[in-house]
Design a protein around this motif. Structure first.
Motif, PDB file in Angstrom:
ATOM      1  N   LEU A 165      -5.634  -5.152   0.153  1.00 50.04           N
ATOM      2  CA  LEU A 165      -6.670  -4.152  -0.129  1.00 50.04           C
ATOM      3  C   LEU A 165      -6.021  -2.783  -0.324  1.00 50.04           C
ATOM      4  O   LEU A 165      -5.148  -2.398   0.470  1.00 50.04           O
ATOM      5  CB  LEU A 165      -7.670  -4.087   1.039  1.00 50.04           C
ATOM      6  CG  LEU A 165      -8.467  -5.372   1.289  1.00 50.04           C
ATOM      7  CD1 LEU A 165      -9.109  -5.347   2.675  1.00 50.04           C
ATOM      8  CD2 LEU A 165      -9.526  -5.550   0.203  1.00 50.04           C
ATOM      9  N   TRP A 182      -8.613  -9.596  -9.307  1.00 45.04           N
ATOM     10  CA  TRP A 182      -8.615  -8.840  -8.043  1.00 45.04           C
ATOM     11  C   TRP A 182      -8.273  -7.369  -8.285  1.00 45.04           C
ATOM     12  O   TRP A 182      -8.922  -6.462  -7.765  1.00 45.04           O
ATOM     13  CB  TRP A 182      -7.595  -9.467  -7.083  1.00 45.04           C
ATOM     14  CG  TRP A 182      -7.611  -8.899  -5.696  1.00 45.04           C
ATOM     15  CD1 TRP A 182      -6.648  -8.150  -5.095  1.00 45.04           C
ATOM     16  CD2 TRP A 182      -8.655  -9.037  -4.723  1.00 45.04           C
ATOM     17  NE1 TRP A 182      -7.019  -7.813  -3.827  1.00 45.04           N
ATOM     18  CE2 TRP A 182      -8.252  -8.342  -3.563  1.00 45.04           C
ATOM     19  CE3 TRP A 182      -9.903  -9.681  -4.722  1.00 45.04           C
ATOM     20  CZ2 TRP A 182      -9.038  -8.270  -2.428  1.00 45.04           C
ATOM     21  CZ3 TRP A 182     -10.687  -9.600  -3.583  1.00 45.04           C
ATOM     22  CH2 TRP A 182     -10.246  -8.903  -2.459  1.00 45.04           C
ATOM     23  N   ARG A 183      -7.249  -7.135  -9.130  1.00 48.33           N
ATOM     24  CA  ARG A 183      -6.821  -5.756  -9.416  1.00 48.33           C
ATOM     25  C   ARG A 183      -7.943  -4.990 -10.107  1.00 48.33           C
ATOM     26  O   ARG A 183      -8.239  -3.851  -9.754  1.00 48.33           O
ATOM     27  CB  ARG A 183      -5.567  -5.793 -10.284  1.00 48.33           C
ATOM     28  CG  ARG A 183      -4.820  -4.480 -10.292  1.00 48.33           C
ATOM     29  CD  ARG A 183      -3.414  -4.605 -10.853  1.00 48.33           C
ATOM     30  NE  ARG A 183      -3.374  -5.278 -12.140  1.00 48.33           N
ATOM     31  CZ  ARG A 183      -2.711  -6.407 -12.382  1.00 48.33           C
ATOM     32  NH1 ARG A 183      -2.036  -6.991 -11.417  1.00 48.33           N
ATOM     33  NH2 ARG A 183      -2.718  -6.953 -13.571  1.00 48.33           N
ATOM     34  N   ALA A 238     -12.879 -14.414  -2.925  1.00 46.42           N
ATOM     35  CA  ALA A 238     -11.747 -13.496  -2.966  1.00 46.42           C
ATOM     36  C   ALA A 238     -10.415 -14.232  -2.884  1.00 46.42           C
ATOM     37  O   ALA A 238      -9.460 -13.906  -3.596  1.00 46.42           O
ATOM     38  CB  ALA A 238     -11.853 -12.483  -1.828  1.00 46.42           C
ATOM     39  N   SER A 239     -10.334 -15.245  -2.027  1.00 43.82           N
ATOM     40  CA  SER A 239      -9.020 -15.862  -1.840  1.00 43.82           C
ATOM     41  C   SER A 239      -8.579 -16.656  -3.064  1.00 43.82           C
ATOM     42  O   SER A 239      -7.395 -16.924  -3.237  1.00 43.82           O
ATOM     43  CB  SER A 239      -8.980 -16.718  -0.576  1.00 43.82           C
ATOM     44  OG  SER A 239      -9.922 -17.728  -0.654  1.00 43.82           O
ATOM     45  N   ARG A 255      -4.877 -12.667  -9.583  1.00 45.07           N
ATOM     46  CA  ARG A 255      -4.420 -11.299  -9.301  1.00 45.07           C
ATOM     47  C   ARG A 255      -5.042 -10.263 -10.240  1.00 45.07           C
ATOM     48  O   ARG A 255      -5.425  -9.182  -9.824  1.00 45.07           O
ATOM     49  CB  ARG A 255      -2.894 -11.209  -9.451  1.00 45.07           C
ATOM     50  CG  ARG A 255      -2.106 -11.820  -8.330  1.00 45.07           C
ATOM     51  CD  ARG A 255      -1.988 -10.867  -7.145  1.00 45.07           C
ATOM     52  NE  ARG A 255      -1.419 -11.603  -6.035  1.00 45.07           N
ATOM     53  CZ  ARG A 255      -0.130 -11.532  -5.681  1.00 45.07           C
ATOM     54  NH1 ARG A 255       0.700 -10.747  -6.329  1.00 45.07           N
ATOM     55  NH2 ARG A 255       0.311 -12.245  -4.671  1.00 45.07           N
ATOM     56  N   ARG A 276      -6.699 -10.957   1.536  1.00 43.83           N
ATOM     57  CA  ARG A 276      -6.137 -10.423   0.285  1.00 43.83           C
ATOM     58  C   ARG A 276      -5.634  -9.002   0.534  1.00 43.83           C
ATOM     59  O   ARG A 276      -6.051  -8.341   1.482  1.00 43.83           O
ATOM     60  CB  ARG A 276      -7.221 -10.339  -0.818  1.00 43.83           C
ATOM     61  CG  ARG A 276      -7.717 -11.626  -1.379  1.00 43.83           C
ATOM     62  CD  ARG A 276      -6.701 -12.458  -2.106  1.00 43.83           C
ATOM     63  NE  ARG A 276      -6.121 -11.922  -3.303  1.00 43.83           N
ATOM     64  CZ  ARG A 276      -6.289 -12.410  -4.537  1.00 43.83           C
ATOM     65  NH1 ARG A 276      -7.088 -13.444  -4.720  1.00 43.83           N
ATOM     66  NH2 ARG A 276      -5.655 -11.893  -5.572  1.00 43.83           N
ATOM     67  N   ALA A 329      -9.536 -15.664  -6.333  1.00 44.65           N
ATOM     68  CA  ALA A 329      -9.560 -14.832  -7.550  1.00 44.65           C
ATOM     69  C   ALA A 329      -8.134 -14.564  -8.029  1.00 44.65           C
ATOM     70  O   ALA A 329      -7.273 -14.196  -7.229  1.00 44.65           O
ATOM     71  CB  ALA A 329     -10.269 -13.513  -7.264  1.00 44.65           C
ATOM     72  N   LEU A 350     -11.134  -5.616  -9.977  1.00 43.73           N
ATOM     73  CA  LEU A 350     -12.254  -5.433  -9.042  1.00 43.73           C
ATOM     74  C   LEU A 350     -12.048  -4.234  -8.123  1.00 43.73           C
ATOM     75  O   LEU A 350     -12.973  -3.498  -7.812  1.00 43.73           O
ATOM     76  CB  LEU A 350     -12.399  -6.681  -8.152  1.00 43.73           C
ATOM     77  CG  LEU A 350     -13.268  -7.822  -8.649  1.00 43.73           C
ATOM     78  CD1 LEU A 350     -13.149  -9.004  -7.676  1.00 43.73           C
ATOM     79  CD2 LEU A 350     -14.719  -7.373  -8.745  1.00 43.73           C
ATOM     80  N   LEU A 351     -10.805  -4.068  -7.661  1.00 39.81           N
ATOM     81  CA  LEU A 351     -10.553  -3.073  -6.611  1.00 39.81           C
ATOM     82  C   LEU A 351      -9.797  -1.847  -7.088  1.00 39.81           C
ATOM     83  O   LEU A 351      -9.459  -0.981  -6.277  1.00 39.81           O
ATOM     84  CB  LEU A 351      -9.773  -3.713  -5.458  1.00 39.81           C
ATOM     85  CG  LEU A 351     -10.517  -4.800  -4.698  1.00 39.81           C
ATOM     86  CD1 LEU A 351      -9.682  -5.327  -3.554  1.00 39.81           C
ATOM     87  CD2 LEU A 351     -11.836  -4.283  -4.146  1.00 39.81           C
TER      88      LEU A 351
END
Ligand SMILES: NC(=O)c1ccc[n+]([C@@H]2O[C@H](COP(=O)([O-])OP(=O)(O)OC[C@H]3O[C@@H](n4cnc5c(N)ncnc54)[C@H](OP(=O)(O)O)[C@@H]3O)[C@@H](O)[C@H]2O)c1
Length: 259
Positions: free
Chosen positions: A145, A242-243, A234-235, A239, A143, A237, A245-246
């Motif tokens: 990062l 993911w956004r 993760a793969s 978008r 993903r 999740a 989360l990070l």
């Protein structure tokens, strides 16, 4: 009998590439060690020879596809290769500077174009008699990062390239192996100031890599404790998840450090 008799490794002057050369040599392979820093390669060759191994240093910049092809073909002519490993790579922090697009192009020149040049030269020399071509990609390609956009993109691209080539090469005597390590303690990850879950020693990573190359698996992911949740969660999740989360707390801060 060693499982590899003669191996050419790029990125051999440091870190994982160097440790893989040591592991291959310990398992009986002659090693052609390639990178730009000739003095470090010469030290490696002396170390391997002192332990009874056979090795040769070749200065090579993988951003020249002609030089890569010439180096691989010449090494094979001197005695047949049965392993070509594209190990050379750079991380985001080693190409810092003003212009982001230019820095990204520099990184892609090594991590993607350099890897492709090495893979294709390896396939070319091994096409008739067979053998193994490997590449050091990364779990970072799973993903995108923050702080490592270029690095993640380069590794995702190289793994996708290999996946497509594996289909094209089915029934072909060349085995193409996509190695995707997690965090490994090397000069590349030394500057990282964020948590690196399940950080591995370079010797253990080299053993896992050579085991995977010997087995000829299509994809070698390690450590499992990191690879499995990445693949499972993760793969898949979305978008937006993911956004969230990070998402970085300080979006203006440039802190591109990742291995
Ligand atoms: N460390 C990790 O956590 C980790 C995780 C996943 C994947 N990987 C991958 O594993 C590989 C090795 O990484 P590492 O951690 O061992 O890093 P490293 O210690 O910084 O080693 C990088 C190697 O790449 C070589 N290299 C860089 N640019 C090159 C160029 N233009 N031409 C030829 N060689 C070049 C360097 O040699 P010269 O400077 O002498 O040319 C050096 O030998 C990389 O592809 C990296 O992306 C690392």
């Amino acid at each position: 009998m060693p499982s590899f008799r003669k191996a050419l490794v790029t990125g051999a002057s440091s870190g994982l590439g160097r440790a893989i050369c040591e592991e291959l040599s310990a398992r009986g392979a002659e090693v052609i060690a390639c990178a730009r820093r000739g003095a470090l390669l010469e030290t490696l060759v002396r170390d391997l020879e002192a332990r009874g191994g056979r090795a040769r240093a070749v200065e090579l910049d993988v951003t020249s596809s002609a030089a890569v092809r010439e180096t691989v073909l010449r090494a094979d002519k001197d005695g047949p290769l049965d392993l070509v490993l594209a190990g050379a790579g750079v991380a985001e922090h080693s190409i810092q500077g003003e212009r982001r697009a230019d820095r990204t192009h520099q990184l892609l020149d090594v991590n993607l174009a350099g890897a492709v040049s090495t893979i294709e030269a390896g396939i070319e020399v091994l096409a008739r008699r067979g053998g193994t071509v490997g590449v050091l990609s990364s779990l970072a390609g799973t993903r995108g990062l923050p702080g490592a956009a270029a690095y993640c993109a380069s590794k995702a691209a190289v793994s996708t390239y290999v996946e497509a080539r594996q289909v094209e090469l089915s029934g072909h005597p060349v085995r193409l192996v996509d190695v995707q390590p997690g965090f490994v303690r090397t000069p590349m990850t030394a500057p990282n100031r964020f948590p690196m879950p399940f950080l591995m020693d370079v010797e253990a990573a080299a053993r896992r890599t050579v085991d995977g190359l010997e087995a000829g698996h299509s994809v070698v992911r390690y450590p499992r404790r990191l690879a499995w949740p990445l693949r499972a969660i993760a793969s898949s999740a979305p978008r937006g998840v993911w956004r969230r989360l990070l998402a970085r707390k300080e979006p203006d801060e440039e802190s591109p450090r990742r291995g």
